[in-house]
Design a protein around this motif. Structure first.
Motif, PDB file in Angstrom:
ATOM      1  N   ASP A 105      10.243  -9.293  -5.769  1.00  0.00           N
ATOM      2  CA  ASP A 105      10.348  -7.895  -6.573  1.00  0.00           C
ATOM      3  C   ASP A 105       9.323  -7.105  -5.452  1.00  0.00           C
ATOM      4  O   ASP A 105       9.241  -5.639  -5.705  1.00  0.00           O
ATOM      5  N   MET A 106       8.815  -7.704  -4.419  1.00  0.00           N
ATOM      6  CA  MET A 106       7.862  -6.841  -3.404  1.00  0.00           C
ATOM      7  C   MET A 106       8.541  -6.576  -2.461  1.00  0.00           C
ATOM      8  O   MET A 106       9.619  -7.031  -1.949  1.00  0.00           O
ATOM      9  N   GLU A 107       8.135  -5.477  -1.770  1.00  0.00           N
ATOM     10  CA  GLU A 107       8.613  -4.654  -0.688  1.00  0.00           C
ATOM     11  C   GLU A 107       8.652  -5.843   0.470  1.00  0.00           C
ATOM     12  O   GLU A 107       7.904  -6.418   0.725  1.00  0.00           O
ATOM     13  N   ILE A 108       9.589  -5.498   1.352  1.00  0.00           N
ATOM     14  CA  ILE A 108       9.987  -6.603   2.443  1.00  0.00           C
ATOM     15  C   ILE A 108       9.558  -6.008   3.716  1.00  0.00           C
ATOM     16  O   ILE A 108      10.075  -4.779   4.081  1.00  0.00           O
ATOM     17  N   ASP A 109       8.584  -6.694   4.511  1.00  0.00           N
ATOM     18  CA  ASP A 109       8.277  -6.042   5.786  1.00  0.00           C
ATOM     19  C   ASP A 109       9.538  -6.047   6.875  1.00  0.00           C
ATOM     20  O   ASP A 109       9.805  -7.191   7.008  1.00  0.00           O
ATOM     21  N   ILE A 110       9.813  -5.011   7.399  1.00  0.00           N
ATOM     22  CA  ILE A 110      10.835  -4.918   8.454  1.00  0.00           C
ATOM     23  C   ILE A 110      10.263  -4.680   9.927  1.00  0.00           C
ATOM     24  O   ILE A 110       9.491  -3.611  10.031  1.00  0.00           O
ATOM     25  N   ASP A 111      10.533  -5.362  10.705  1.00  0.00           N
ATOM     26  CA  ASP A 111      10.214  -5.092  12.156  1.00  0.00           C
ATOM     27  C   ASP A 111      11.145  -4.386  12.780  1.00  0.00           C
ATOM     28  O   ASP A 111      12.007  -5.045  13.173  1.00  0.00           O
ATOM     29  N   GLN A 112      10.900  -3.310  13.056  1.00  0.00           N
ATOM     30  CA  GLN A 112      11.901  -2.247  13.688  1.00  0.00           C
ATOM     31  C   GLN A 112      12.147  -2.544  14.881  1.00  0.00           C
ATOM     32  O   GLN A 112      13.408  -2.312  15.606  1.00  0.00           O
ATOM     33  N   GLU A 113      11.372  -3.103  15.879  1.00  0.00           N
ATOM     34  CA  GLU A 113      11.524  -3.417  17.213  1.00  0.00           C
ATOM     35  C   GLU A 113      12.387  -4.824  17.354  1.00  0.00           C
ATOM     36  O   GLU A 113      13.295  -4.610  18.131  1.00  0.00           O
ATOM     37  N   ILE A 114      12.419  -5.695  16.449  1.00  0.00           N
ATOM     38  CA  ILE A 114      13.201  -6.498  16.457  1.00  0.00           C
ATOM     39  C   ILE A 114      14.512  -6.194  16.053  1.00  0.00           C
ATOM     40  O   ILE A 114      15.659  -6.830  16.401  1.00  0.00           O
ATOM     41  N   LEU A 115      14.607  -5.304  14.968  1.00  0.00           N
ATOM     42  CA  LEU A 115      16.085  -4.657  14.782  1.00  0.00           C
ATOM     43  C   LEU A 115      16.798  -4.134  15.561  1.00  0.00           C
ATOM     44  O   LEU A 115      17.978  -4.165  15.913  1.00  0.00           O
TER      45      LEU A 115
END
Length: 266
Positions: A105-115
């Motif tokens: 239920d917690m926010e997921i950290d997203i690495d935009q550089e990897i994306l």
């Protein structure tokens, strides 16, 4: 050969499976789980470089999950340990009887550089709606979104990405206008394309939808037509339901399943 990169955003659960009706004669086992993790592992087994974004709790289950993934040489870099409990899913005779979502239920950290390095992505509704919306707003490649059983999305989701493919089962797709409909023993549909199943209710259906998703993505990214990709997804998920108990076990065996039912060579 350079491995193709895929981002996956989804949940991690511990799955507890109970088979039988008499308390002292039941078969009980536990394994890693969560549709997000299952799809991520299946895609890795099919040869992709997978970046999996998810949460686990700061509890003993974290080590259970991470140790299993290390045995598979799975990239755990973007699995974040959070204060709280790892998700838990309990089923009895293939029917869900209890779910504790925990840190899912917690926010997921997203690495935009990897994306920016990934050609496509898969995500599902095991994660918060805010994570899904954020991801759809920042990712510019093709996105496969399994709408799942949680009723947290509406038709507005399609306005957030111009290259979004919605996947769901028949009941889920009554709420949302899905592109791909998973129909269990009856097969699958993509618009006007229909691939029939064998019509048989095989005994071990848990995780078959995850296999369907992974094989569909694998096939499309390898140049298959929609009809061919749908056919492979239907056949492979159907085969998985015959003898393999547990969703995570199915994910680990996805390559063998594809070889068996589709004659593919890796």
């Amino acid at each position: 050969m350079k491995r193709r990169k895929i981002a996956v955003v989804g949940g991690i659960f511990i799955d507890v499976y109970i088979y039988g009706d008499e308390p002292h004669r039941c078969e009980i086992f536990e394994d890693c789980g969560g549709s997000g993790l299952n799809v991520a592992v299946a895609l890795q087994r099919l040869g992709f470089d997978v970046f999996f974004f998810s949460n686990v709790g700061e509890d003993y289950k974290k080590n259970f999950v991470l140790n299993k993934l290390r045995e598979l040489n799975f990239n755990e870099t973007f699995i974040k340990a959070r204060s709280g409990e790892t998700g838990l899913h309990i089923s009895m005779n293939e029917r869900t009887i209890a779910v504790r979502r925990g840190v899912n239920d917690m926010e997921i950290d997203i690495d935009q550089e990897i994306l920016s390095e990934c050609e496509c992505a898969f995500l599902n509704t095991e994660v918060p709606k805010s994570t899904i919306e954020k991801f759809l707003n920042i990712f510019r490649g093709k996105i496969f979104l399994d709408v799942g059983p949680r009723k947290i999305l509406n038709e507005d989701v399609k306005s957030l990405s111009k290259d979004l493919i919605l996947i769901g089962n028949e009941s889920q797709c009554k709420r949302l206008n899905c592109d791909v409909v998973k129909m269990g023993p009856q097969g699958g549909r993509w618009g006007e394309i229909y691939v029939s199943g064998d019509g048989i209710d095989h005994p071990y259906t848990t995780g078959c939808g995850d296999i369907f998703d992974a094989v569909l993505i694998f096939s499309l990214l390898h140049g298959d037509s929609r009809n061919s990709a749908l056919e492979k997804a239907v056949k492979t998920s159907q085969e998985a339901s015959k003898t393999i108990k547990g969703a995570f076990r199915k994910a680990i065996m996805v390559k063998d399943l594809l070889v068996k039912v589709c004659g593919l060579h890796f």
